[in-house]
Design an enzyme around this catalytic site. Structure first.
Site, PDB file in Angstrom:
ATOM      1  N   ASP A 158     -44.095  17.176  27.845  1.00 36.75           N
ATOM      2  CA  ASP A 158     -42.446  17.845  27.548  1.00 36.75           C
ATOM      3  C   ASP A 158     -42.409  19.504  28.044  1.00 36.75           C
ATOM      4  O   ASP A 158     -42.993  20.199  26.986  1.00 36.75           O
ATOM      5  CB  ASP A 158     -41.671  17.261  26.377  1.00 36.75           C
ATOM      6  N   ASP A 201     -49.629  20.129  27.620  1.00 36.61           N
ATOM      7  CA  ASP A 201     -48.487  19.502  27.182  1.00 36.61           C
ATOM      8  C   ASP A 201     -47.730  19.075  27.435  1.00 36.61           C
ATOM      9  O   ASP A 201     -48.172  18.710  29.383  1.00 36.61           O
ATOM     10  CB  ASP A 201     -47.880  20.965  26.201  1.00 36.61           C
TER      11      ASP A 201
END
Length: 359
Positions: A17, A15
């Site tokens: 953020d 991922d």
């Protein structure tokens, strides 16, 4: 505690953020300014409501939580230019660049899978030299029919890497991301971005404090070579301020005098360093330089809204002999390493240091 490992992996899907980039810090600053216009105050502890959500879902959550007189689309339209103006200020989270460089250097295929739109992902990583070249595939939330917690985004990433889902390791900071990774049939390591929420990540195969704690060899990947007897050297960083009375369990409940370094004015700096125990040097204005142990973290006994800093000078002021011996042993073995890579504190009010012990 991590669950027993079931399989080895051949690639890593990350991922962006909250996992690789400290986007949450910039988002919090933008929201503080936006909500102030409506007489509202952003509390970082509410971040768990928007972590891992798509932009539209996050906007809906904020509008509902604060009872704002605008719709989610209007909310996004107003925040979008303000947020994008701050993209250049988003910094990598602790261990992010180290991990990407390590995996890339050993030829481990990597993909990015984020609920953010593809264009936003590429804009964010463009400010970090070499990052785009690390990834063999990038999948944005606007390239799938459903974002996390749907597994679709991770399955698409595996497809683009030409790997079976069962051979993929997902690294995620949010519960929607963890849920999506497990639903995709992948192994998942969680790095919670919201403080004191690790106990909620029971579905993850492992939960770690920061990317610095990841042990790739657990998953059949090349190990890091920079650890020294369980201690990780860091880049030099410096912090100074007055020593204040401790506000942890030692001072408040047990009556043990403790000393904390005031976190006032250090929020940005502390966000760049994970919770943990640090060894370094403390300079006292009238007493010289001493070996020092410092803990940074969230107090488990009190609902602190920010990280606390507890410092302890390793000298006759400490009465725990075993601790002194252990710490002196570490410093004597790795003195040059710690001296070059420690953290330095200028403790300005020395009167409190005499009572300093670890809480």
């Amino acid at each position: 505690m991590a669950k027993p490992l079931k399989k080895l992996v051949s690639c890593v899907i990350l991922d962006l953020d909250g996992t690789l980039l400290n986007t949450d810090g910039v988002v919090s600053e933008v929201l503080k300014g936006f909500l102030a216009k409506y007489g509202k105050q952003w509390d970082g502890r509410e971040a768990q409501r928007i972590v891992g959500k798509t932009p539209l879902e996050a906007a809906a959550a904020v509008v509902e939580e604060y009872g704002l007189p605008c719709g989610k689309e209007e909310f996004l339209a107003e925040l979008h230019p303000v947020f994008y103006a701050q993209l250049c200020n988003i910094k990598p989270l602790p261990g992010a660049s180290r991990l990407l460089k390590h995996l890339s250097g050993h030829g481990v295929p990597m993909a990015l899978a984020s609920n953010s739109p593809r264009g936003s992902i590429e804009s964010k990583i463009s400010y970090h030299q070499g990052w785009k070249d690390y990834f063999s595939a990038i999948v944005g939330g606007d390239e799938v029919t459903a974002g996390k917690p749907s597994p679709e985004i991770f399955l698409e990433a595996a497809k683009r890497l030409n790997r079976e889902p069962s051979s993929c390791l997902v690294i995620e900071d949010s519960m929607p991301g963890v849920t999506a990774g497990k639903a995709a049939g992948m192994e998942v390591v969680a790095v919670p971005s919201v403080p004191k929420q690790a106990h909620l990540y029971t579905s993850a195969d492992e939960v770690i404090n920061s990317l610095l704690d990841l042990q790739p060899e657990k998953w059949g990947l090349p190990p890091f070579q920079d650890w020294i007897e369980g201690t990780l050297p860091t880049e030099p960083w410096y912090i100074s301020g007055p020593v204040i009375k401790g506000f942890g369990r030692g001072s408040k409940v047990l009556g043990i005098p403790t000393a904390n370094l005031s976190p006032k004015g250090h929020s940005s700096l502390l966000s760049e360093h994970p919770s943990g125990v640090y060894f370094g040097w403390a300079g006292l204005s009238t007493r010289g330089v001493y070996k020092m142990v410092m803990s940074i973290g969230w107090n488990p006994y009190f609902n602190n809204a920010e990280k606390t800093i507890v410092s302890a000078i390793i000298t006759w002021m400490l009465t725990t002999v075993s601790l002194i011996n252990d710490c002196n042993s570490l410093f004597s073995k790795h003195d040059s390493c710690c001296r070059n890579h420690g953290c330095f504190m200028n403790l300005q009010r020395t009167s409190m240091v005499r009572n300093c012990v670890l809480s």
